[in-house]
Design an enzyme around this catalytic site. Structure first.
Site, PDB file in Angstrom:
ATOM      1  N   TYR A 193       1.192  -1.048  -0.322  1.00 42.43           N
ATOM      2  CA  TYR A 193      -0.265  -0.002   0.398  1.00 42.43           C
ATOM      3  C   TYR A 193       0.742   1.510   0.072  1.00 42.43           C
ATOM      4  CZ  TYR A 193      -3.703   3.333   1.881  1.00 42.43           C
ATOM      5  OH  TYR A 193      -4.832   4.727   1.687  1.00 42.43           O
ATOM      6  N   TYR A 228     -11.877  -4.503   7.153  1.00 42.56           N
ATOM      7  CA  TYR A 228     -10.559  -4.348   7.771  1.00 42.56           C
ATOM      8  C   TYR A 228     -10.425  -2.700   8.493  1.00 42.56           C
ATOM      9  CZ  TYR A 228      -5.638  -2.056   8.517  1.00 42.56           C
ATOM     10  OH  TYR A 228      -4.492  -1.354   8.892  1.00 42.56           O
ATOM     11  N   HIS A 229     -11.897  -2.131   8.460  1.00 41.96           N
ATOM     12  CA  HIS A 229     -11.788  -1.073   8.955  1.00 41.96           C
ATOM     13  C   HIS A 229     -12.489  -0.800  10.262  1.00 41.96           C
ATOM     14  CE1 HIS A 229     -10.316   0.474   4.740  1.00 41.96           C
ATOM     15  NE2 HIS A 229      -9.586   1.049   5.605  1.00 41.96           N
ATOM     16  N   LYS A 254     -10.455  16.962  16.567  1.00 44.05           N
ATOM     17  CA  LYS A 254      -9.558  16.705  15.663  1.00 44.05           C
ATOM     18  C   LYS A 254      -9.356  17.968  14.011  1.00 44.05           C
ATOM     19  CE  LYS A 254      -9.172  13.078  14.494  1.00 44.05           C
ATOM     20  NZ  LYS A 254      -7.869  12.841  14.482  1.00 44.05           N
ATOM     21  N   ASP A 300      -7.563  14.522   9.011  1.00 46.33           N
ATOM     22  CA  ASP A 300      -7.327  12.980   9.234  1.00 46.33           C
ATOM     23  C   ASP A 300      -8.825  12.098  10.201  1.00 46.33           C
ATOM     24  OD1 ASP A 300      -6.859  10.783  11.125  1.00 46.33           O
ATOM     25  OD2 ASP A 300      -6.114  11.816  12.533  1.00 46.33           O
ATOM     26  N   HIS A 357      -8.869   9.155  11.095  1.00 43.46           N
ATOM     27  CA  HIS A 357      -9.245   8.434  12.184  1.00 43.46           C
ATOM     28  C   HIS A 357      -9.249   8.939  13.877  1.00 43.46           C
ATOM     29  CE1 HIS A 357      -6.627   6.525   8.389  1.00 43.46           C
ATOM     30  NE2 HIS A 357      -7.350   5.521   8.922  1.00 43.46           N
TER      31      HIS A 357
END
Length: 665
Positions: A18, A172-173, A537, A541, A543
């Site tokens: 990746y 996945y996330h 935040k 981003d 996440h």
């Protein structure tokens, strides 16, 4: 004595890394080097402005350009990204969601310019927006319009790019956001039900072709270090997927029901402490998705050992590439039938996972499906709660993380002897160069052609026609990423997803929680009001796992918490600090843009008369940057090695006490 002939080997999975950073030209050079080393497919990382539909000169793009991926602002960038890489022969995975239709349009036009027909193209657009609302945060539009974009792309690719996977349903996330294996199975399949039901309802695909649609559905799965359970999870996925397609969508051809998935092994589980241990974690996680032939991944990409420290260098990515190649070519893994057929242990665990996941799927469907469960906040709150439980197990020591909460004694690490060169550093001058280049691109276009293409997109978005033709017209006209997304923002509106923080609780978080709660209460009494923390935040981003866990634990020790979610400008964070009259500001930045965004918040607070309000920062921040932030006035910097949330709370309340002239505790 002659050696028995070895069995014929299965074809290896697609081997990827990746990658993408800085600029299209630099990323292109990296791709060509990796392909020359034996990589067999590309996995493109786009930067956050590209993922969220902003041009590099937008205010929200400041500090984010080229940091976590490559910036693609227009067709010229896409041409440069794949220069000398024949797209008609390449299998390309693109990690892109809200702007997936746009990036695929650019990719198709670039391929056509190389002489490749759309029908020759193979690869995947991630395009799973539901998990973006739950975990990764690069959504733009509300759920309804987002699902319409996905539906249009699915319908278009079935007829025009039939070898392309228009979506990766991404468990996945979900795992990175805290999902248990059961939640990972259930919420992924609820997502694919929402997508397939929307395709059926759109009427764009005849019923007799739904098998072809299902055959192009692919999944992107996480593989954690509990690799036996992960192996069972993958076998459960196969069983659940096959049953779903047979019973709900009437797919009779077994080839159309094949569970096709790619894997990135668990980046969340990589540690900053003793990062050399990450190599064995990565190997074990790779085994979890390759050992079982009947549930083996179709493509695999491995993180680098030092991803918890910063951006991996080409050498670090090469190390991960070699892990895959040794597994595929040196071992005998690919010479045997499924190793677990008939295993009582494996079959029993698979049955348990299937039953529990089916129960959770039914629960979500009873709520109205995945979209309704996103809008109500149900799925998000479940993930935040699961993550809080996981963190609590690590803090209490019930879950062992080698080098973090046990076996912490260590020799000096020669891999980290020079921390400044242990990760790749992006040249900050690259962002300004990218801003200047997009201005040159705009100036060189035919403005009338651009306006006509954008008008066509705007009018199409107001109807129910497929948006891919209008998007392709924009790509050919030279429209930019921000312009394409901007038109759709005008028509569809924007969206802020539920944070899930209010529904989560801390349980079994180890010793000290009551003591810190008492300290928070006493400090509030001494200051005359309850302690108030702003969790912010800044930048693009998305996440938010760390910020959410800080917010949950801070609330549980007695702070009044102000958390407005992701994607805020420094100015918005400062305004919230003023309006809410907070005692402490906590900033979470994992995209590498901390040296751009944190100073802006500090300057803004000083300008607003809040220079005495302390600021703490958390994220993937190299030690040298942490020292710079401290010199600029940041009270404390927390990184992944600081796993004890209650101890972080103790440090934060003592920072408030010091800032207000109270004795430390």
């Amino acid at each position: 004595m002659t050696e028995t002939a070895r069995p014929e080997r299965d074809r290896p999975w697609i081997i990827r890394t990746y990658a993408g950073h800085s600029s299209p030209a630099e990323s292109n050079a990296l791709y060509r080097r990796n392909l020359a080393k034996g990589q067999t497919g590309l996995s493109v990382a786009f930067d956050l402005p590209t993922q969220t539909g902003y041009d590099p000169d937008h205010v929200l793009a400041r500090g984010e350009v080229g940091k976590v991926g490559v910036p693609i602002a227009h067709l010229g960038d896409m041409r440069a990204l794949f220069d000398q890489i024949p797209l008609g022969k390449m299998n390309t995975s693109m990690t892109i969601n809200a702007t997936a239709m746009w990036l695929l349009a650019l990719y198709q036009v670039a391929a056509e310019e190389q002489g490749a027909a759309p029908a020759e193209l193979t690869g995947t657009t991630q395009n799973d927006i539901i998990k973006e609302y739950l975990s990764r945060g690069t959504y733009v539009f509300p759920p309804g319009p987002s699902l319409r974009l996905i539906t249009d792309l699915v319908a278009y690719t079935v007829t025009e790019i039939p070898r392309w996977n228009p979506i990766n349903i991404c468990s996945y996330h979900l795992q990175e956001a805290g999902a248990t294996p059961v939640q990972e199975l259930a919420y992924s399949l609820c997502t694919v039900i929402a997508v397939l039901d929307a395709v059926v309802a759109s009427g764009q695909v005849p019923q007799e072709r739904m098998g072809e649609v299902c055959a192009r559905m692919s999944f992107f799965v996480n593989a954690g270090v509990r690799f036996v359970e992960e192996l069972c999870k993958m076998r459960a996925f196969v069983a659940l997927w096959d049953d779903l397609l047979r019973t709900r969508y009437g797919v009779t051809d077994p080839r159309h029901r094949r569970f096709r998935y790619g894997v990135q092994v668990n980046s969340l589980g990589l540690t900053e402490a003793q990062p050399e241990n990450n190599v064995i974690r990565i190997v074990l996680e790779a085994l979890g998705v390759t050992l079982s032939k009947d549930a083996r991944c179709r493509a695999l990409q491995l993180p680098a050992w030092n991803e918890a420290l910063g951006l991996p260098r080409p050498w670090d990515q090469q190390w991960s590439l070699r892990i895959q190649q040794i597994l595929a070519y040196e071992t005998d893994l690919l010479e045997y039938p499924d190793l677990f057929e008939g295993s009582v242990v494996v079959n029993g665990r698979v049955d348990e996972l299937v039953a529990a996941a089916t129960e959770e799927i039914d629960r979500v469907q009873a709520m109205g499906g995945a979209i309704a469960a996103v809008e109500s906040g149900y799925m998000k709150s479940q993930l935040v709660a699961s993550q809080a439980t996981r963190r609590a197990r690590i803090e209490s020591g019930d879950d062992v993380v080698v080098g973090v909460n046990r076996f912490t004694e260590t020799e000096p690490n020669p891999l980290l002897a020079d921390l400044d060169t242990a990760v790749q550093v992006i040249d900050p001058a690259g962002e300004q160069a990218t801003r200047e280049q997009v201005a040159v691109w705009r100036a060189g276009r035919d403005a009338a052609v651009v306006d006509e293409a954008l008008l066509g997109l705007r009018e199409a978005a107001k109807t129910d026609v497929n948006l891919m033709p209008a998007t392709l017209a924009c790509a050919r006209a030279g429209v930019t990423t921000g312009e394409w997304a901007g038109v759709l923002r005008e028509v569809f509106g924007e969206y802020r997803a539920p944070t899930g923080v209010s529904g989560a609780v801390t349980a079994g978080a180890g010793e000290g929680l009551a003591e810190v709660r008492g300290l928070v209460t006493r400090t509030g009494e001494e200051l005359g009001r309850r302690l108030r923390l702003l969790v912010g935040k800044p930048g693009l981003d998305g996440h938010s796992n760390g910020a959410e866990q800080i917010a949950v634990r801070a609330r549980d020790v007695g702070f009044e918490v102000v958390y407005q979610g992701i994607r805020l400008t420094p100015g918005q964070i400062v305004a919230a600090a003023v309006e809410e009259d907070v005692h402490l500001v906590g900033l979470s930045v994992l995209s590498g843009s901390h040296m751009n965004l944190v100073p802006e918040v500090l300057d803004g607070l000083r300008a607003a008369g809040l220079g005495d309000v302390p600021v703490v920062v958390g994220g993937i921040i190299p030690p040298a940057d942490a020292d710079r932030l401290t010199a600029l006035g940041v009270a404390a910097v927390f990184t992944p090695k600081d796993y004890g949330l209650t101890e972080i709370m103790r440090g934060m309340v003592n920072i408030v006490r010091t800032a207000n002239g109270l004795a430390g505790a």
